[in-house]
Scaffold this motif. Structure first.
Motif, PDB file in Angstrom:
ATOM      1  N   LEU A  12     -83.918  34.935 -99.638  1.00  0.00           N
ATOM      2  CA  LEU A  12     -84.378  35.482-100.920  1.00  0.00           C
ATOM      3  C   LEU A  12     -85.843  35.176-101.188  1.00  0.00           C
ATOM      4  O   LEU A  12     -86.340  34.086-100.889  1.00  0.00           O
ATOM      5  CB  LEU A  12     -83.531  34.923-102.062  1.00  0.00           C
ATOM      6  CG  LEU A  12     -82.027  35.200-101.995  1.00  0.00           C
ATOM      7  CD1 LEU A  12     -81.315  34.544-103.160  1.00  0.00           C
ATOM      8  CD2 LEU A  12     -81.745  36.689-101.979  1.00  0.00           C
ATOM      9  N   GLU A  13     -86.531  36.174-101.731  1.00  0.00           N
ATOM     10  CA  GLU A  13     -87.899  35.992-102.209  1.00  0.00           C
ATOM     11  C   GLU A  13     -87.854  36.117-103.720  1.00  0.00           C
ATOM     12  O   GLU A  13     -87.481  37.161-104.236  1.00  0.00           O
ATOM     13  CB  GLU A  13     -88.816  37.076-101.645  1.00  0.00           C
ATOM     14  CG  GLU A  13     -88.952  37.023-100.128  1.00  0.00           C
ATOM     15  CD  GLU A  13     -89.486  38.342 -99.583  1.00  0.00           C
ATOM     16  OE1 GLU A  13     -90.696  38.457 -99.401  1.00  0.00           O
ATOM     17  OE2 GLU A  13     -88.674  39.257 -99.358  1.00  0.00           O
ATOM     18  N   VAL A  14     -88.217  35.039-104.401  1.00  0.00           N
ATOM     19  CA  VAL A  14     -88.202  35.060-105.866  1.00  0.00           C
ATOM     20  C   VAL A  14     -89.634  35.094-106.381  1.00  0.00           C
ATOM     21  O   VAL A  14     -90.501  34.394-105.862  1.00  0.00           O
ATOM     22  CB  VAL A  14     -87.461  33.814-106.410  1.00  0.00           C
ATOM     23  CG1 VAL A  14     -87.753  33.608-107.890  1.00  0.00           C
ATOM     24  CG2 VAL A  14     -85.971  33.950-106.170  1.00  0.00           C
ATOM     25  N   THR A 217     -82.239  44.525 -94.197  1.00  0.00           N
ATOM     26  CA  THR A 217     -82.788  45.404 -95.222  1.00  0.00           C
ATOM     27  C   THR A 217     -83.214  44.518 -96.388  1.00  0.00           C
ATOM     28  O   THR A 217     -82.733  43.394 -96.534  1.00  0.00           O
ATOM     29  CB  THR A 217     -81.761  46.444 -95.698  1.00  0.00           C
ATOM     30  OG1 THR A 217     -80.597  45.767 -96.166  1.00  0.00           O
ATOM     31  CG2 THR A 217     -81.384  47.392 -94.577  1.00  0.00           C
ATOM     32  N   GLU A 218     -84.146  45.033 -97.172  1.00  0.00           N
ATOM     33  CA  GLU A 218     -84.639  44.280 -98.327  1.00  0.00           C
ATOM     34  C   GLU A 218     -84.240  45.035 -99.583  1.00  0.00           C
ATOM     35  O   GLU A 218     -84.528  46.225 -99.714  1.00  0.00           O
ATOM     36  CB  GLU A 218     -86.168  44.148 -98.226  1.00  0.00           C
ATOM     37  CG  GLU A 218     -86.776  43.440 -99.420  1.00  0.00           C
ATOM     38  CD  GLU A 218     -88.234  43.040 -99.195  1.00  0.00           C
ATOM     39  OE1 GLU A 218     -88.717  43.111 -98.058  1.00  0.00           O
ATOM     40  OE2 GLU A 218     -88.878  42.654-100.184  1.00  0.00           O
ATOM     41  N   LEU A 219     -83.566  44.346-100.509  1.00  0.00           N
ATOM     42  CA  LEU A 219     -83.064  45.000-101.719  1.00  0.00           C
ATOM     43  C   LEU A 219     -83.923  44.627-102.919  1.00  0.00           C
ATOM     44  O   LEU A 219     -84.287  43.467-103.098  1.00  0.00           O
ATOM     45  CB  LEU A 219     -81.618  44.578-101.993  1.00  0.00           C
ATOM     46  CG  LEU A 219     -80.659  44.632-100.798  1.00  0.00           C
ATOM     47  CD1 LEU A 219     -79.264  44.222-101.235  1.00  0.00           C
ATOM     48  CD2 LEU A 219     -80.645  46.026-100.186  1.00  0.00           C
ATOM     49  N   ARG A 268     -89.517  52.799 -95.574  1.00  0.00           N
ATOM     50  CA  ARG A 268     -89.525  51.949 -94.396  1.00  0.00           C
ATOM     51  C   ARG A 268     -90.280  50.673 -94.727  1.00  0.00           C
ATOM     52  O   ARG A 268     -91.293  50.711 -95.402  1.00  0.00           O
ATOM     53  CB  ARG A 268     -90.232  52.658 -93.231  1.00  0.00           C
ATOM     54  CG  ARG A 268     -89.397  53.728 -92.578  1.00  0.00           C
ATOM     55  CD  ARG A 268     -88.218  53.098 -91.847  1.00  0.00           C
ATOM     56  NE  ARG A 268     -87.303  54.127 -91.327  1.00  0.00           N
ATOM     57  CZ  ARG A 268     -87.343  54.579 -90.082  1.00  0.00           C
ATOM     58  NH1 ARG A 268     -88.237  54.099 -89.233  1.00  0.00           N
ATOM     59  NH2 ARG A 268     -86.485  55.477 -89.675  1.00  0.00           N
ATOM     60  N   LYS A 269     -89.760  49.582 -94.262  1.00  0.00           N
ATOM     61  CA  LYS A 269     -90.363  48.287 -94.534  1.00  0.00           C
ATOM     62  C   LYS A 269     -91.706  48.155 -93.825  1.00  0.00           C
ATOM     63  O   LYS A 269     -91.834  48.429 -92.646  1.00  0.00           O
ATOM     64  CB  LYS A 269     -89.388  47.224 -94.029  1.00  0.00           C
ATOM     65  CG  LYS A 269     -89.876  45.822 -94.021  1.00  0.00           C
ATOM     66  CD  LYS A 269     -89.514  45.110 -95.302  1.00  0.00           C
ATOM     67  CE  LYS A 269     -90.156  43.724 -95.337  1.00  0.00           C
ATOM     68  NZ  LYS A 269     -91.118  43.579 -96.370  1.00  0.00           N
ATOM     69  N   GLU A 270     -92.737  47.743 -94.583  1.00  0.00           N
ATOM     70  CA  GLU A 270     -94.003  47.520 -93.916  1.00  0.00           C
ATOM     71  C   GLU A 270     -94.067  46.115 -93.315  1.00  0.00           C
ATOM     72  O   GLU A 270     -93.339  45.227 -93.700  1.00  0.00           O
ATOM     73  CB  GLU A 270     -95.209  47.808 -94.829  1.00  0.00           C
ATOM     74  CG  GLU A 270     -95.250  47.251 -96.247  1.00  0.00           C
ATOM     75  CD  GLU A 270     -94.106  47.698 -97.163  1.00  0.00           C
ATOM     76  OE1 GLU A 270     -93.114  46.958 -97.173  1.00  0.00           O
ATOM     77  OE2 GLU A 270     -94.216  48.712 -97.842  1.00  0.00           O
TER      78      GLU A 270
HETATM   79 MG    MG Z   1     -90.450  40.725 -98.609  1.00  0.00          MG
END
Ligand code: MG
Ligand code: ADP
Ligand code: ZN
Length: 393
Positions: A12-14, A217-219, A268-270
């Motif tokens: 997680l990124e907060v 994947t990033e949500l 798409r994720k950079e």
């Molecule tokens: Mg990120």
């Protein structure tokens, strides 16, 4: 949920908005809810020829958080430009930190499913927030989009976990634990609905026993703890179905739709190299002066994990009760005041967890204003103990 053949991996990124009165690189106010574009100046508007100056309070809050989370503070950290174009980012880059963050390591002790476990942190770093786009929704209007730059330059602390959270529920418990710590430290109000505590959730699956991580994947776009858990649960199920069909996962950013309870592909994720990070020549490196850090360390409050340990030892209450009672400083203080006035801390704990919390509808933050002062709760329990009234009365 993934069954026994797949293992869920979550990191997680907060983004925590720091509770400073002014922005990170200028003296504009950070207060929430003012008229659009009233809290702006040439610095946060990104006008040419102006220079950012770091708000000392922002650095102090970052160090305080680093100490509270047990991180290693870097002697020197550095601001970097993260280049991308966004209509609510007037400079064309965001000032963030890249190679040298404020701190690395540390962890959050998470009490989940009856067990206590530490989720390690990768790093924490400072950055500025972007503005806000408002699409339509303004009276008498349909098609237009608007930009409000009041939030531009509001200080954020990004807290990145290691990819070692093992379930959506544990992710939720991690977030709640982290939020409690930040609120205890008085560096963030922890308000998810207002966006002062936001989370991007990265999730992947891998065949059980495999060492390498799967494609993630990033949500984004989850504004409650429940929605983080729901979005992750949906995503685990979606990825598992794909993998079972022999298909591969696309690394991408997905948005959670709370109405439908699904995640939808956004882009798409950079990769980091897409941002062309480089040290910001407008800002001097940030030095963590040891005397300053020591002073901040001495001022740290007792944190939830420490309180939990002390409560189980000192008052002989079970760990789950200690976890509930230490969720907020208010509630913990209330419990201690009532326990001090009573002969049975355990009874006090039971009554708070049962009757009182139910009456207060989970509003632990209002315990300071609880209409039954702690001493009166203790004397009420005394009357029951003496047999003068029964529990029902
Ligand atoms: Mg990120
Ligand atoms: P970025 O900043 O581009 O999103 P990072 O490498 O900094 O990428 O990772 C961000 C977050 O994603 C971290 O919390 C990390 O733990 C998590 N993460 C990285 N790889 C995976 C993976 N394969 N599965 C789940 N989480 C992951
Ligand atoms: Zn400004």
């Amino acid at each position: 949920m993934a069954d026994s053949s797949f293992q869920t991996v979550i990191g997680l990124e907060v983004h925590a908005q720091l509770l400073t009165a002014s922005k990170i690189f200028c003296s504009c106010s950070t207060s929430f809810g003012s008229d659009p574009n009233t809290q702006v100046c040439p610095v946060c508007l990104g006008l040419p020829g102006v220079l950012p100056v770091l708000n000392a309070r922002v650095a102090e809050f970052a160090f305080r958080t680093a100490l509270g989370l047990g991180c290693d503070i870097l002697p020197v950290s550095q601001f970097a430009r993260k280049n991308y174009f966004y209509p609510d980012l007037p400079k064309g880059y965001q000032i963030s930190q890249y190679e040298l963050p404020v701190a690395v390591g540390g962890g959050v002790q998470v009490f989940s499913g009856g067990v206590s476990r530490t989720i390690r942190l990768t790093r924490i770093h400072l950055e500025e927030d972007a503005g806000k786009l408002i699409h339509g929704g303004i009276q008498g209007d349909t098609g237009a989009s608007y930009v409000d730059l009041n939030r531009t330059g509001v200080p954020l602390l990004e807290i990145v976990s290691e990819p070692e959270i093992t379930s959506p529920e544990e992710a939720k418990d991690y977030l709640m634990g982290l939020r409690d710590i930040l609120v205890y430290l008085e560096v963030c109000d922890g308000n998810m609905e207002q966006g002062s505590f936001r989370c991007d959730a990265n999730v992947s699956l891998r065949p059980r026993g495999q060492k390498d991580l799967g494609v993630r994947t990033e949500l984004k776009n989850m504004n409650s703890f429940r929605n983080v858990q729901k979005a992750l649960e949906f995503e685990v199920t979606r990825q598992e179905a794909l993998l079972r069909q022999g298909e591969s996962i696309v690394q991408e950013t997905r948005l959670f739709d709370p109405q439908r309870g699904v995640t939808l592909s956004m882009r798409r994720k950079e990769e980091a190299h897409d941002y062309r990070y480089f040290p910001d020549p407008d800002l001097v490196p940030l030095e963590a002066d040891p005397a300053w850090i020591d002073g901040i360390r001495r001022g740290l409050p007792e944190l939830p994990a420490g309180k939990r340990r002390r409560f189980t030892g000192e008052y002989g209450i079970p760990e789950y009760a200690a976890a509930v009672l230490t969720a907020s400083r208010d509630l913990a203080d209330y419990f201690e005041a009532a326990a001090a006035a009573s002969s049975s801390p355990k009874e006090v704990s039971n009554w708070i967890m049962g009757e009182l919390l139910r009456e207060m509808k989970g509003g632990e933050s209002t315990f300071r204003e609880c209409s039954v002062p702690p001493e009166q709760l203790a004397s009420l329990l005394g009357l029951i103990d003496e047999g003068k009234i029964n529990r029902k009365m």
